[in-house]
Design a protein around this motif. Structure first.
Motif, mmCIF file in Angstrom:
data_model
loop_
_atom_site.group_PDB
_atom_site.id
_atom_site.type_symbol
_atom_site.label_atom_id
_atom_site.label_comp_id
_atom_site.label_asym_id
_atom_site.label_seq_id
_atom_site.Cartn_x
_atom_site.Cartn_y
_atom_site.Cartn_z
ATOM 1 N N THR A 1 0.826 -1.211 0.000
ATOM 2 C CA THR A 1 0.000 0.000 0.000
ATOM 3 C C THR A 1 0.857 1.256 0.000
ATOM 4 O O THR A 1 0.604 2.201 -0.765
ATOM 5 N N VAL A 2 1.885 1.296 0.826
ATOM 6 C CA VAL A 2 2.724 2.496 0.908
ATOM 7 C C VAL A 2 3.465 2.725 -0.397
ATOM 8 O O VAL A 2 3.467 3.841 -0.952
ATOM 9 N N ILE A 3 4.120 1.687 -0.915
ATOM 10 C CA ILE A 3 4.841 1.853 -2.182
ATOM 11 C C ILE A 3 3.863 2.148 -3.312
ATOM 12 O O ILE A 3 4.160 2.947 -4.214
ATOM 13 N N GLY A 4 2.685 1.536 -3.255
ATOM 14 C CA GLY A 4 1.668 1.808 -4.270
ATOM 15 C C GLY A 4 1.221 3.257 -4.276
ATOM 16 O O GLY A 4 0.952 3.830 -5.332
ATOM 17 N N ARG A 5 1.140 3.885 -3.081
ATOM 18 C CA ARG A 5 0.773 5.308 -3.023
ATOM 19 C C ARG A 5 1.808 6.152 -3.751
ATOM 20 O O ARG A 5 1.473 7.042 -4.540
ATOM 21 N N TRP A 6 3.071 5.881 -3.469
ATOM 22 C CA TRP A 6 4.137 6.640 -4.115
ATOM 23 C C TRP A 6 4.140 6.419 -5.624
ATOM 24 O O TRP A 6 4.259 7.368 -6.406
ATOM 25 N N LEU A 7 4.018 5.164 -6.023
ATOM 26 C CA LEU A 7 4.026 4.846 -7.447
ATOM 27 C C LEU A 7 2.806 5.439 -8.143
ATOM 28 O O LEU A 7 2.918 5.965 -9.262
ATOM 29 N N GLY A 8 1.651 5.387 -7.489
ATOM 30 C CA GLY A 8 0.452 5.977 -8.074
ATOM 31 C C GLY A 8 0.604 7.473 -8.283
ATOM 32 O O GLY A 8 0.192 8.013 -9.323
ATOM 33 N N ALA A 9 1.203 8.168 -7.315
ATOM 34 C CA ALA A 9 1.430 9.609 -7.456
ATOM 35 C C ALA A 9 2.360 9.900 -8.624
ATOM 36 O O ALA A 9 2.137 10.841 -9.404
ATOM 37 N N ALA A 10 3.429 9.098 -8.764
ATOM 38 C CA ALA A 10 4.355 9.285 -9.884
ATOM 39 C C ALA A 10 3.652 9.047 -11.210
ATOM 40 O O ALA A 10 3.844 9.806 -12.178
ATOM 41 N N PHE A 11 2.818 8.013 -11.280
ATOM 42 C CA PHE A 11 2.094 7.711 -12.517
ATOM 43 C C PHE A 11 1.108 8.824 -12.871
ATOM 44 O O PHE A 11 0.980 9.203 -14.037
ATOM 45 N N VAL A 12 0.384 9.337 -11.886
ATOM 46 C CA VAL A 12 -0.590 10.393 -12.148
ATOM 47 C C VAL A 12 0.113 11.645 -12.666
ATOM 48 O O VAL A 12 -0.326 12.273 -13.648
ATOM 49 N N LEU A 13 1.216 12.029 -12.017
ATOM 50 C CA LEU A 13 1.966 13.201 -12.471
ATOM 51 C C LEU A 13 2.527 12.978 -13.868
ATOM 52 O O LEU A 13 2.465 13.864 -14.732
ATOM 53 N N CYS A 14 3.065 11.793 -14.105
ATOM 54 C CA CYS A 14 3.645 11.475 -15.398
ATOM 55 C C CYS A 14 2.573 11.481 -16.490
ATOM 56 O O CYS A 14 2.785 12.007 -17.590
ATOM 57 N N PHE A 15 1.414 10.909 -16.189
ATOM 58 C CA PHE A 15 0.338 10.865 -17.170
ATOM 59 C C PHE A 15 -0.181 12.267 -17.488
ATOM 60 O O PHE A 15 -0.369 12.630 -18.664
ATOM 61 N N GLY A 16 -0.423 13.065 -16.462
ATOM 62 C CA GLY A 16 -0.964 14.403 -16.685
ATOM 63 C C GLY A 16 -0.039 15.287 -17.505
ATOM 64 O O GLY A 16 -0.470 15.941 -18.466
ATOM 65 N N THR A 17 1.241 15.306 -17.160
ATOM 66 C CA THR A 17 2.191 16.130 -17.905
ATOM 67 C C THR A 17 2.449 15.559 -19.300
ATOM 68 O O THR A 17 2.657 16.310 -20.259
ATOM 69 N N GLY A 18 2.413 14.227 -19.423
ATOM 70 C CA GLY A 18 2.570 13.630 -20.747
ATOM 71 C C GLY A 18 1.396 13.948 -21.654
ATOM 72 O O GLY A 18 1.562 14.141 -22.865
ATOM 73 N N LEU A 19 0.202 14.005 -21.084
ATOM 74 C CA LEU A 19 -0.983 14.358 -21.871
ATOM 75 C C LEU A 19 -0.867 15.788 -22.399
ATOM 76 O O LEU A 19 -1.217 16.065 -23.557
ATOM 77 N N ILE A 20 -0.344 16.689 -21.579
ATOM 78 C CA ILE A 20 -0.117 18.065 -22.036
ATOM 79 C C ILE A 20 0.834 18.064 -23.229
ATOM 80 O O ILE A 20 0.583 18.724 -24.261
ATOM 81 N N SER A 21 1.931 17.330 -23.123
ATOM 82 C CA SER A 21 2.913 17.290 -24.201
ATOM 83 C C SER A 21 2.294 16.724 -25.478
ATOM 84 O O SER A 21 2.517 17.245 -26.582
ATOM 85 N N HIS A 22 1.511 15.653 -25.348
ATOM 86 C CA HIS A 22 0.919 15.036 -26.531
ATOM 87 C C HIS A 22 -0.066 15.988 -27.211
ATOM 88 O O HIS A 22 -0.069 16.106 -28.445
#
Length: 378
Positions: free
Chosen positions: A21-42
């Motif tokens: 759960t703890v590592i998943g929270r961190w990984l989920g935050a990284a994925f959300v940030l990565c997805f959002g900024t990547g969507l802007i770039s695309h």
């Protein structure tokens, strides 16, 4: 008598819901940030018809979002490895499907693991511009981002009760775990956090230049390259070669079309701008550019105020030979047809005789070796 072959056992410690759960929270935050900024770039590189365009200010907007995109993607590497280590015993449970809910969980895990590994792996190789696969990176990376996001949402929905039960350190289900594991769990989580921080600090300097002295693992250093600026595609790689100054012509197509030689371009009013180059691979750096305002060329061509502009390069190989400027960028006084970089004539690999430089714009759209501008009124 031949010994009976036994299945593998996965009974090591810390493969528990709290650690996951703890590592998943961190990984989920990284994925959300990565997805959002990547969507802007695309969307900036491939704007749909319904999108009116992105603003040209702040000038560092794309530099920030793409820097965060690559930094969060790199930070996700150790987080993803740690998450997989934590949950891998459950990937080999028997029987594979116990119920409809369990089957849905297995489906979400399979999609998430496969797509996440491929997405993070190919994204990491893209930062080094190494493409050892037969498919086009950009559309596959974009499609996988949606698969990862969708499977992540599905996985969170399926695992919500367990996530809730182990969200806090003092929750009842967490306290019910073996007490002797608590110290080791904290040590593991500290190590994973330090690993994510270390890869971030030693790579983010390629875009966050105050940390460029710690840029040890990034494939690019912002100061290394011709005229103090990295080069992604050389003139030779683009099929441009050497452009003779006396043979160059800029064609501007509009209600009042005209053609300019390089000496005539140099004779027009010149302007200066401090603008960053920010590339999709994650590196960026500000530089001092000098040249002619695109808005002045459009005025001379009689372009209406709402017109967009198609920018066409001399290059004959590779993508992004053609780009478009929306109204905000075309009319921004900082958008230049640049002839100089840091006070010097552009090197061939930086776009000699002339290149586009505009604020808040992906580096792949800062077209080099510009030969033609076309006013698009519709």
């Amino acid at each position: 008598m031949r010994p009976r072959l036994l299945p593998p056992r996965f009974d090591g410690r810390l493969h528990d819901p709290r650690t996951a759960t703890v590592i998943g929270r961190w990984l989920g935050a990284a994925f959300v940030l990565c997805f959002g900024t990547g969507l802007i770039s695309h969307l900036m590189q491939h704007p749909p018809a319904w999108l009116p365009g992105f603003p040209s200010r702040p000038v560092w907007g794309y530099r920030l979002t793409q820097g965060l995109h690559v930094a969060s993607g790199i930070a996700a590497v150790p987080l993803l490895l740690a998450k997989l280590w934590t949950v891998y015993p459950r990937l080999f449970v028997r029987p594979p499907v116990r119920s409809a809910r369990h089957g849905l969980e297995r489906l979400s895990v399979g999609l998430l693991v496969g797509a996440a590994v491929l997405e993070v792996g190919t994204g990491l190789l893209n930062t080094a511009q190494w493409y050892p696969w037969p498919f086009s990176f950009v559309p596959v990376h974009y499609a996988l981002a949606w698969v990862v996001t969708g499977s992540l949402v599905l996985h969170i929905a399926v695992k919500a009760p367990q996530i809730r039960d182990h969200w806090r350190r003092r929750s009842a289900d967490t306290l019910a775990l073996p007490a002797q594991d608590a110290w080791d769990r904290r040590s593991l989580l500290t190590a994973v956090g330090l690993a994510a921080g270390a890869v971030t600090v030693t790579t983010v300097g390629q875009s966050f230049t105050p940390l460029k002295g710690l840029d040890l693992l990034a494939p690019r250093h912002p100061d290394k390259g011709l005229q103090g600026l990295p080069v992604n595609r050389t003139a030779a790689a683009a099929g441009v070669g050497t452009v003779a100054a006396d043979g160059y012509r800029l064609t501007v197509v509009g209600p009042r079309p005209f053609v300019l030689t390089l000496s005539e371009l140099r004779g027009l009013p010149q302007y200066e701008a401090e603008l960053p180059i920010a590339c999709v691979e994650g590196w960026s750096k500000s530089a001092h550019w000098g040249g002619v305002r695109i808005a002045d060329l459009l005025e001379r061509a009689g372009a209406p105020a709402h017109a967009r502009v198609r920018v066409i390069s001399l290059q004959t190989r590779g993508g992004y030979r053609v780009s478009e400027l929306d109204v905000a960028h075309a009319r921004d006084p900082l958008t230049l047809l640049a002839l100089r970089l840091d006070g010097e004539e552009l090197a061939p690999d930086h776009g000699f005789p002339a290149r586009l430089i505009a604020p808040n714009r992906p580096g792949v759209l800062q077209t080099k070796w510009v030969a033609r501008l076309e006013v698009l009124e519709a």
